[in-house]
Write an enzyme that holds these catalytic residues in place. Structure first.
Site, PDB file in Angstrom:
ATOM      1  N   LEU A 111     -28.107  -4.805 -16.513  1.00 28.34           N
ATOM      2  CA  LEU A 111     -28.738  -5.423 -17.673  1.00 28.34           C
ATOM      3  C   LEU A 111     -28.476  -6.921 -17.764  1.00 28.34           C
ATOM      4  O   LEU A 111     -28.742  -7.547 -18.788  1.00 28.34           O
ATOM      5  CB  LEU A 111     -28.298  -4.689 -18.943  1.00 28.34           C
ATOM      6  CG  LEU A 111     -28.588  -3.177 -18.888  1.00 28.34           C
ATOM      7  CD1 LEU A 111     -27.973  -2.460 -20.076  1.00 28.34           C
ATOM      8  CD2 LEU A 111     -30.076  -2.889 -18.815  1.00 28.34           C
ATOM      9  N   CYS A 112     -27.954  -7.517 -16.707  1.00 25.98           N
ATOM     10  CA  CYS A 112     -27.744  -8.968 -16.654  1.00 25.98           C
ATOM     11  C   CYS A 112     -29.065  -9.679 -16.395  1.00 25.98           C
ATOM     12  O   CYS A 112     -29.902  -9.190 -15.647  1.00 25.98           O
ATOM     13  CB  CYS A 112     -26.797  -9.325 -15.496  1.00 25.98           C
ATOM     14  SG  CYS A 112     -25.099  -9.554 -16.002  1.00 25.98           S
ATOM     15  N   HIS A 113     -29.220 -10.845 -16.987  1.00 28.00           N
ATOM     16  CA  HIS A 113     -30.398 -11.671 -16.747  1.00 28.00           C
ATOM     17  C   HIS A 113     -30.238 -12.461 -15.451  1.00 28.00           C
ATOM     18  O   HIS A 113     -29.138 -12.870 -15.117  1.00 28.00           O
ATOM     19  CB  HIS A 113     -30.589 -12.666 -17.901  1.00 28.00           C
ATOM     20  CG  HIS A 113     -30.940 -11.998 -19.183  1.00 28.00           C
ATOM     21  ND1 HIS A 113     -29.981 -11.434 -19.998  1.00 28.00           N
ATOM     22  CD2 HIS A 113     -32.134 -11.760 -19.786  1.00 28.00           C
ATOM     23  CE1 HIS A 113     -30.581 -10.894 -21.064  1.00 28.00           C
ATOM     24  NE2 HIS A 113     -31.873 -11.074 -20.957  1.00 28.00           N
TER      25      HIS A 113
ATOM     26  N   MET B 208     -20.376 -12.994 -16.801  1.00 29.12           N
ATOM     27  CA  MET B 208     -20.530 -11.922 -15.818  1.00 29.12           C
ATOM     28  C   MET B 208     -20.583 -12.489 -14.400  1.00 29.12           C
ATOM     29  O   MET B 208     -20.077 -11.881 -13.463  1.00 29.12           O
ATOM     30  CB  MET B 208     -21.775 -11.076 -16.106  1.00 29.12           C
ATOM     31  CG  MET B 208     -21.693 -10.258 -17.384  1.00 29.12           C
ATOM     32  SD  MET B 208     -20.124  -9.391 -17.687  1.00 29.12           S
ATOM     33  CE  MET B 208     -19.981  -8.387 -16.216  1.00 29.12           C
ATOM     34  N   GLU B 209     -21.170 -13.675 -14.247  1.00 28.99           N
ATOM     35  CA  GLU B 209     -21.220 -14.307 -12.941  1.00 28.99           C
ATOM     36  C   GLU B 209     -19.818 -14.699 -12.486  1.00 28.99           C
ATOM     37  O   GLU B 209     -19.468 -14.536 -11.307  1.00 28.99           O
ATOM     38  CB  GLU B 209     -22.134 -15.558 -12.991  1.00 28.99           C
ATOM     39  CG  GLU B 209     -23.623 -15.256 -12.988  1.00 28.99           C
ATOM     40  CD  GLU B 209     -24.149 -14.668 -14.294  1.00 28.99           C
ATOM     41  OE1 GLU B 209     -23.399 -14.711 -15.301  1.00 28.99           O
ATOM     42  OE2 GLU B 209     -25.278 -14.167 -14.316  1.00 28.99           O
TER      43      GLU B 209
ATOM     44  N   ASP C 197     -10.417  -6.196   1.879  1.00 31.39           N
ATOM     45  CA  ASP C 197     -11.022  -5.779   3.149  1.00 31.39           C
ATOM     46  C   ASP C 197     -10.308  -6.409   4.344  1.00 31.39           C
ATOM     47  O   ASP C 197     -10.069  -5.758   5.353  1.00 31.39           O
ATOM     48  CB  ASP C 197     -12.501  -6.193   3.147  1.00 31.39           C
ATOM     49  CG  ASP C 197     -13.216  -5.764   4.416  1.00 31.39           C
ATOM     50  OD1 ASP C 197     -13.042  -4.611   4.844  1.00 31.39           O
ATOM     51  OD2 ASP C 197     -13.977  -6.583   4.972  1.00 31.39           O
TER      52      ASP C 197
END
Lengths: 158, 158, 158, 158, 158, 158
Positions: free
Chosen positions: F75-77, F113-114, F128
């Site tokens: 739901l992120c733009h 969020m970014e 990793d």
């Protein structure tokens, strides 16, 4: 000596901050070529298969790749492109294919990388479609040929 | 006359059917270069910024791009790659950067396009990081230099 | 009553475990259509612009989309496709465009979703290229028309 | 006769140049449906599995697909969407599922393709989740039902 | 001293060559958590909005992210996953959300990174949906909890 | 009680409509850490392999992931980021690696969020690269540490 904009003071790779740059109309043109055997070019030109398919597929691949530039080049900014055009011409003097891409954007950064990416992927797609008949092809002469907009103004290689 | 494998009888672009090919161990090597001004190369070599960052960023971009080849080249098959390596060397004779990519896969199709894509995107990334100091760079000499596995067997340009 | 394979005992969406299924040769065919005004079809057929470009662009978009099915459909498995073919025919009876996609894979799951995705995106691309001249188009009749391989064996709608 | 905006004078596919268009508030609504057997609909409505999971998964897939439209449709522009909403209702009259998507953007191009892509991928996702119990489903009636903003103004199919 | 497998003799980042490893059945489980204020958890549990939507959206995001691991982690191999499951439970002791992902593959490399990526993106999605009501949340305790298959055999943290 | 902005009145997941929000300069900073065994940290610090490669690879992965946030978080733009910077420091007190990401954008929504996605993927990449020598590592303490711009104004965790 000029500073490498993509490295910070510690030599760390970074995306340049363009937040304070003005939104202006940007345009860039890039060119490149796929050099092949004369017979390969001839096959596309005179073969039973419509030559349009090879060129059209590569042009479309170039257009689509331009839109994904920021996914491929780690430090490129995501940009909303207002135009992408890729044109491929057969050139017997090379012999091979001459590729030209033009990209426009209204934004804070130039669009050279998008034009170069379009040219590169169009050349790779030509290579892919022709590699069964010609192992010795080479992609080359990929460079920016014109640039407009932004702080550094207009520039052309010609 | 050789047939273009990516066009069907009607000249329509298509993904070649590889379902009946054997799964074999495939390897391909591709090379390419970014030619720049001597001062640009010197800047990377002797600048205050660690040269590693420029080369490492481009190498990593090449590795990542190899994995996305089928997303970029319309008629390429999706492949599980078992190895991708990209090495960039500074070359004063060019002057510029020599890029080499090696790709391996256990599969039904060759991996030349993956190696070529890795080289192309590594070159584009070098270009992106250096374009602020050198407008006249050119990417070139991108070609397959060795290939192993599959129906056509081993092949090397050297 | 049949069980919804994509929901677990708690009704939670999940990717079905196919690890214990056999690797077999799978094939699926899907079809669909874009219904437009007769004049729109006529424009593509007789216009000054080569009709090939519209169809070829949509066919290519369909092929590329098939490879990205697992990115789009949340519970689809990633698959290595061995063949994707998309064919679009002009159909005056509709009037409109009839789209057919064939997909093959050597794997543990069927490829219906890949064929359906190819048809859907080919139809969307036709819509995109024609929407400036025809606002009332509709995409429809997207369904699986044949399926081979896997536990459930061969099946055809005809 | 109307011009196909996505082909240039030579019939070459291209991304339309929208750089000189005004940034305005755009909105588009698209609809579509998945038609299934009555028992399939009943399974979702009355099964032991919560019906929400099937619908919610497909709605979410539609929202996410809208954001990737320019990756899928070759000549679509990349856009920053300000809103995407997908709603799926069960409809016994079909029988099947009615899908509606609404998309908004502040930009230079319309968002019909984003709304159509959301509807298409939501339908594909429903198909994927239900295909184990119903082989004969069909996706259809995908069309633009309303559009606001831009040069051509508001328009509604009703 | 152990060797870092992702660096070659020159310290260059590389994708490890797994071409000579056996294809075996691999499984990995990873866990993590989002810690929030008690009131945030309560809002999801007792709010008027169905709690399912928040958890189901995050679970689905985790499943989809697992399939894109090799796109995100530069040196990860592309893998065909045979199963991905993500489960989120509300935990008043944290207080917050406990996330568990299980991934299976028939391949040449382990799937820990896919399980960890699923957990990470599920946590990020929970954060996104709840950030309007709780600024102080934290994502943590993301680790591998079990692993089966491959040279190193089975392993569990418990 | 606060409302969950990502659910509509029916509890349906949705992308919040930001079309009427002002375009302002936004900034967010997030942090996180990878906790490992002291010997693992020591291996990176004093090993024969240049420590730069491990940190540089993870930093670059974080930068690239920030650009793909809207692809990962349902739901992120989609946002055009004007800056992304990721810095990783070795911290013997943890012992482990401290990750910090800063993101800027000129847009209608915040960029927390970014920043969080950049931190998460940088941590996953460290994991990793080090997992062959240390099975018991854990990723944690991922949170927003500062935020500027938008309706809610500036905020810092310190």
């Amino acid at each position: 000596m000029s500073k490498l904009t993509h490295l910070d003071a510690d030599g760390r790779a970074r995306m340049v901050d363009v937040g304070d740059k003005a939104v202006t109309s940007r345009r860039a043109e890039a060119r490149g070529e796929l050099v092949c055997a004369p017979a390969t070019l001839e096959l596309v030109r005179t073969g039973k298969t419509p030559k349009g398919s090879v060129l059209a597929t590569a042009e479309l691949a170039g257009v689509m790749a331009a839109k994904r530039t920021a996914d491929l080049i780690p430090l490129c900014h995501t940009l909303a492109l207002s135009k992408v055009a890729v044109e491929i011409a057969m050139d017997e003097a090379l012999p091979g294919f001459a590729v030209r891409a033009t990209v426009r954007s209204e934004g804070r950064t130039g669009v050279e990388m998008e034009a170069l990416t379009a040219v590169s992927v169009a050349c790779l797609t030509l290579f892919d479609m022709l590699k069964a008949v010609d192992k010795g092809m080479a992609i080359g002469a990929i460079r920016v040929t014109a640039k407009e907009g932004g702080q550094s103004g207009s520039w052309s290689s010609e």
